[in-house]
Design an enzyme around this catalytic site. Structure first.
Site, PDB file in Angstrom:
ATOM      1  CG  MET A  18      34.456  33.763  38.946  1.00  0.00           C
ATOM      2  SD  MET A  18      35.088  32.166  39.496  1.00  0.00           S
ATOM      3  CE  MET A  18      36.034  32.618  40.964  1.00  0.00           C
ATOM      4  N   GLY A  19      30.602  35.104  40.962  1.00  0.00           N
ATOM      5  CA  GLY A  19      29.799  35.547  42.096  1.00  0.00           C
ATOM      6  C   GLY A  19      28.557  34.678  42.286  1.00  0.00           C
ATOM      7  NE  ARG A  38      27.009  48.173  37.017  1.00  0.00           N
ATOM      8  CZ  ARG A  38      28.042  48.452  36.240  1.00  0.00           C
ATOM      9  NH1 ARG A  38      28.752  49.528  36.457  1.00  0.00           N
ATOM     10  NH2 ARG A  38      28.387  47.644  35.260  1.00  0.00           N
ATOM     11  CB  SER A 133      42.506  29.588  43.061  1.00  0.00           C
ATOM     12  OG  SER A 133      42.866  28.845  41.908  1.00  0.00           O
ATOM     13  CE  LYS A 187      43.425  32.997  42.483  1.00  0.00           C
ATOM     14  NZ  LYS A 187      43.060  33.895  41.470  1.00  0.00           N
ATOM     15  CG  HIS A 190      47.430  30.007  42.923  1.00  0.00           C
ATOM     16  ND1 HIS A 190      46.661  30.314  41.809  1.00  0.00           N
ATOM     17  CD2 HIS A 190      47.116  28.737  43.246  1.00  0.00           C
ATOM     18  CE1 HIS A 190      45.921  29.266  41.497  1.00  0.00           C
ATOM     19  NE2 HIS A 190      46.174  28.297  42.356  1.00  0.00           N
ATOM     20  CG  ASN A 191      46.305  33.584  39.490  1.00  0.00           C
ATOM     21  OD1 ASN A 191      45.977  32.751  40.334  1.00  0.00           O
ATOM     22  ND2 ASN A 191      45.434  34.377  38.915  1.00  0.00           N
ATOM     23  CD  GLU A 194      46.191  29.297  36.933  1.00  0.00           C
ATOM     24  OE1 GLU A 194      45.887  29.434  38.142  1.00  0.00           O
ATOM     25  OE2 GLU A 194      45.482  29.734  36.017  1.00  0.00           O
ATOM     26  CE  LYS A 265      39.698  37.538  32.305  1.00  0.00           C
ATOM     27  NZ  LYS A 265      38.585  37.098  33.171  1.00  0.00           N
TER      28      LYS A 265
HETATM   29  P1  ATR Z   1      32.737  38.288  34.157  1.00  0.00           P
HETATM   30  O1  ATR Z   1      34.084  38.447  33.477  1.00  0.00           O
HETATM   31  O2  ATR Z   1      32.393  36.901  34.516  1.00  0.00           O
HETATM   32  O3  ATR Z   1      31.614  39.074  33.512  1.00  0.00           O
HETATM   33  P2  ATR Z   1      33.639  40.298  35.924  1.00  0.00           P
HETATM   34  O4  ATR Z   1      33.878  41.099  34.707  1.00  0.00           O
HETATM   35  O5  ATR Z   1      34.775  40.001  36.846  1.00  0.00           O
HETATM   36  O6  ATR Z   1      32.915  38.965  35.575  1.00  0.00           O
HETATM   37  O7  ATR Z   1      32.554  41.041  36.795  1.00  0.00           O
HETATM   38  C1  ATR Z   1      31.390  41.523  36.239  1.00  0.00           C
HETATM   39  C2  ATR Z   1      30.554  41.965  37.440  1.00  0.00           C
HETATM   40  O8  ATR Z   1      31.065  43.210  37.910  1.00  0.00           O
HETATM   41  C3  ATR Z   1      29.108  42.171  37.090  1.00  0.00           C
HETATM   42  O9  ATR Z   1      28.355  41.688  38.158  1.00  0.00           O
HETATM   43  C4  ATR Z   1      29.032  43.676  36.960  1.00  0.00           C
HETATM   44  O10 ATR Z   1      27.768  44.213  37.217  1.00  0.00           O
HETATM   45  P3  ATR Z   1      26.704  44.440  36.025  1.00  0.00           P
HETATM   46  O11 ATR Z   1      26.049  43.103  35.832  1.00  0.00           O
HETATM   47  O12 ATR Z   1      25.791  45.464  36.541  1.00  0.00           O
HETATM   48  O13 ATR Z   1      27.494  44.881  34.827  1.00  0.00           O
HETATM   49  C5  ATR Z   1      29.971  44.097  38.058  1.00  0.00           C
HETATM   50  N1  ATR Z   1      30.412  45.483  37.932  1.00  0.00           N
HETATM   51  C6  ATR Z   1      31.240  45.978  37.013  1.00  0.00           C
HETATM   52  N2  ATR Z   1      31.444  47.292  37.222  1.00  0.00           N
HETATM   53  C7  ATR Z   1      30.723  47.633  38.318  1.00  0.00           C
HETATM   54  C8  ATR Z   1      30.524  48.838  39.067  1.00  0.00           C
HETATM   55  N3  ATR Z   1      31.143  49.977  38.728  1.00  0.00           N
HETATM   56  N4  ATR Z   1      29.693  48.787  40.130  1.00  0.00           N
HETATM   57  C9  ATR Z   1      29.092  47.651  40.485  1.00  0.00           C
HETATM   58  N5  ATR Z   1      29.245  46.473  39.835  1.00  0.00           N
HETATM   59  C10 ATR Z   1      30.048  46.461  38.766  1.00  0.00           C
END
Ligand code: ATR
Length: 482
Positions: A18-19, A38, A133, A187, A190-191, A194, A265
């Site tokens: 997402m990011g 991170r 969303s 939001k 909204h979910n 959904e 979730k």
């Molecule tokens: P997805 O489900 O798509 O993996 P998410 O779980 O919502 O996404 O988010 C994961 C993100 O949160 C990752 O960028 C993770 O960083 P890392 O790649 O280093 O694991 C970040 N994240 C999780 N815990 C963190 C924390 N304590 N500090 C900084 N970033 C964190």
């Protein structure tokens, strides 16, 4: 370290899917985007795969990331909700200065957002909880964005968010929802909507499959046809795709090889919890959340299968085409109820927390980008245009007109489902809600009688004001208590 003339307009922290997609979306729209994760591997991977799509400023420490942002600094956090979000907020707040803006784009619980906003305000930082969303695809090509937080932050952020949001009829799917937790609250609901929307589509599928005996491919066609009419929506469209899919390994319809245990979730559950606290019946959303929970109670289901008696079941002998149309109408009517209830919750939340949310704005920004995007949302916009004080969405002229054409089908579908032993929790509970709303007398009078009997809780009378108690264990005369 960046040079002053080479500063980023906005930054993204957390480069999971997402990011990363949101960062790319900003870059595609001509913004210089600072990015930080991170673990630096994710930042490097994003740069390697997509670094040429626009202007990115990658950093491997939070300090460098903050230093690469133009003032007032604006950083969107896209990490897991909960402690990870708190940790990143703290790091950003430390490295930032007075007036800088921290945006949480995750699915935070709105009460956390309220708390964080207060903490940040006390430290001179602006905090914006923004619901986003549209899933991965939406983040990349145009999501629906629901930002809360201070109006001042919206003035700075608005143009940036408008540039990346989905656009429908020339209107970007983003607006300032209200102060502090308003964006994340909206939001969340909204979910919740959904969840209900997905479940009613599931119930329609179940009836077409196991009552009318259509194949998944045939149901896919039916949904494609429905998608050309009033039910036109992203969820109907993708359901048609899912049902048309054939499993490469077995040659079976994919739907038949997918385990029928739905995951969640938590945002649906939060919607129901918040509704309970606000005293708002969101029965459609509640049943949808419970239906997912029941589907995942695999051991209990296995123990009950073939054991709980079904009673004598009917076999479907109706007209198939007429039944398909009845199911379409039952789905549409149940969807009305889910949205009406969701909007009731938003209005109650808005009053409780002083957010001053305009429901019309929500329907407008949900028309594109988000998972519940649908043609039907235009009807909601029109309803609130006609009467901003609507006591229930169901009472708007369009909905009333439609409901008189849907109600008979809706009842028939539930009768058929019940006689065939097919579960329709949202279809049926939505009809009960509807019949409760329109009932002249509810059995609540019995409840009041019981409460007065066992706890002297008193009751009101229909014919005069005041509170009354019957001396149940005495001579059963009535006394007025206030
Ligand atoms: P997805 O489900 O798509 O993996 P998410 O779980 O919502 O996404 O988010 C994961 C993100 O949160 C990752 O960028 C993770 O960083 P890392 O790649 O280093 O694991 C970040 N994240 C999780 N815990 C963190 C924390 N304590 N500090 C900084 N970033 C964190």
């Amino acid at each position: 370290m960046s040079t002053p003339e080479n500063l980023a307009h906005i930054g993204v922290v957390g480069l999971a899917v997402m990011g990363s997609n949101l960062a790319r979306n900003f870059a595609h729209k001509g913004h210089t985007v600072a990015v930080y994760n991170r673990s630096p591997e994710k930042t490097r991977a994003l740069m390697a795969a997509h670094g040429d799509e626009g202007a990115f400023l990658p950093s491997e420490t939070i300090e460098d990331f903050v230093a690469s942002l133009e003032r007032p600094r604006k950083a969107i956090i896209m990490v897991q909700a909960g402690p990870a979000t708190d940790a990143v907020i703290e790091q950003l707040a430390e490295a930032m200065e007075e007036g800088d803006i921290i945006i949480d784009g995750g699915n935070a619980l709105f009460t956390d957002t309220i708390r964080r906003e207060q903490e940040m305000a006390a430290r001179g930082r602006h905090f914006v909880g923004a619901g986003i969303s549209g899933g991965e695809e939406g983040a990349l090509t145009g999501p629906s964005i629901m930002p809360g937080g201070p109006t001042e932050s919206w003035e700075t952020l608005g143009p940036l968010l408008e540039s990346v949001a989905a656009v429908v009829d020339g209107t970007p799917c983003v607006t300032h929802i209200g102060p502090d937790g308003a964006g994340h609250f909206v939001k969340m609901v909204h979910n919740g909507i959904e969840y209900a929307d997905m479940q009613v589509i599931g119930e329609a599928y179940q009836l077409l499959r196991y009552a009318a005996g259509l194949t998944p491919a045939e149901i896919s066609e039916v949904f494609r046809e429905w998608n050309a009419g009033e039910l036109n929506s992203y969820l109907i469209e993708i359901t048609a795709e899912v049902l048309a899919q054939v499993d490469a390994e077995t040659g079976q319809p994919l739907i038949d090889v997918i385990v029928d245990a739905a995951g969640q979730k938590g945002t649906g559950r939060w919607t129901v919890k918040a509704a309970l606290d606000l005293g708002i019946p969101v029965t459609g959303i509640g049943e949808a959340v419970f239906a997912r929970a029941l589907s995942s109670s695999l051991e209990q289901r296995r123990a009950a299968q073939g054991v709980l008696p079904s009673g004598e079941l009917a076999t479907f002998d109706g007209d198939r085409d007429a039944f398909i149309e009845d199911v379409r109408r039952a789905l549409y009517a149940s969807k009305f109820v889910a949205y009406a209830q969701g909007f009731d919750e938003i209005q109650a939340g808005s009053e409780e927390y002083g957010w001053n949310i305009d429901p019309r704005d929500l329907a407008t920004i949900w028309r594109g980008g988000c998972i519940i995007r649908a043609k039907f949302l235009n009807r909601i916009v029109e309803a609130y245009d006609a009467n901003p004080e609507l006591p229930s969405l169901l009472l708007d002229g369009y909905f009333l007109g439609e409901l008189s054409g849907l109600i008979d089908s809706w009842r028939r579908v539930i009768i058929t489902a019940t006689s065939l032993g097919l579960p329709v929790p949202v279809f049926a509970s939505s009809l009960s809600y509807y019949d409760s709303l329109r009932a002249e007398r509810l059995p609540a009078a019995v409840i009041q009688g019981q409460r007065d009997f066992f706890g002297a809780h008193t009751y009101g009378r229909v014919d005069k004001p005041g509170a009354f108690h019957t001396l149940w264990s005495g001579d059963r005369t009535e006394v007025q208590t206030s």
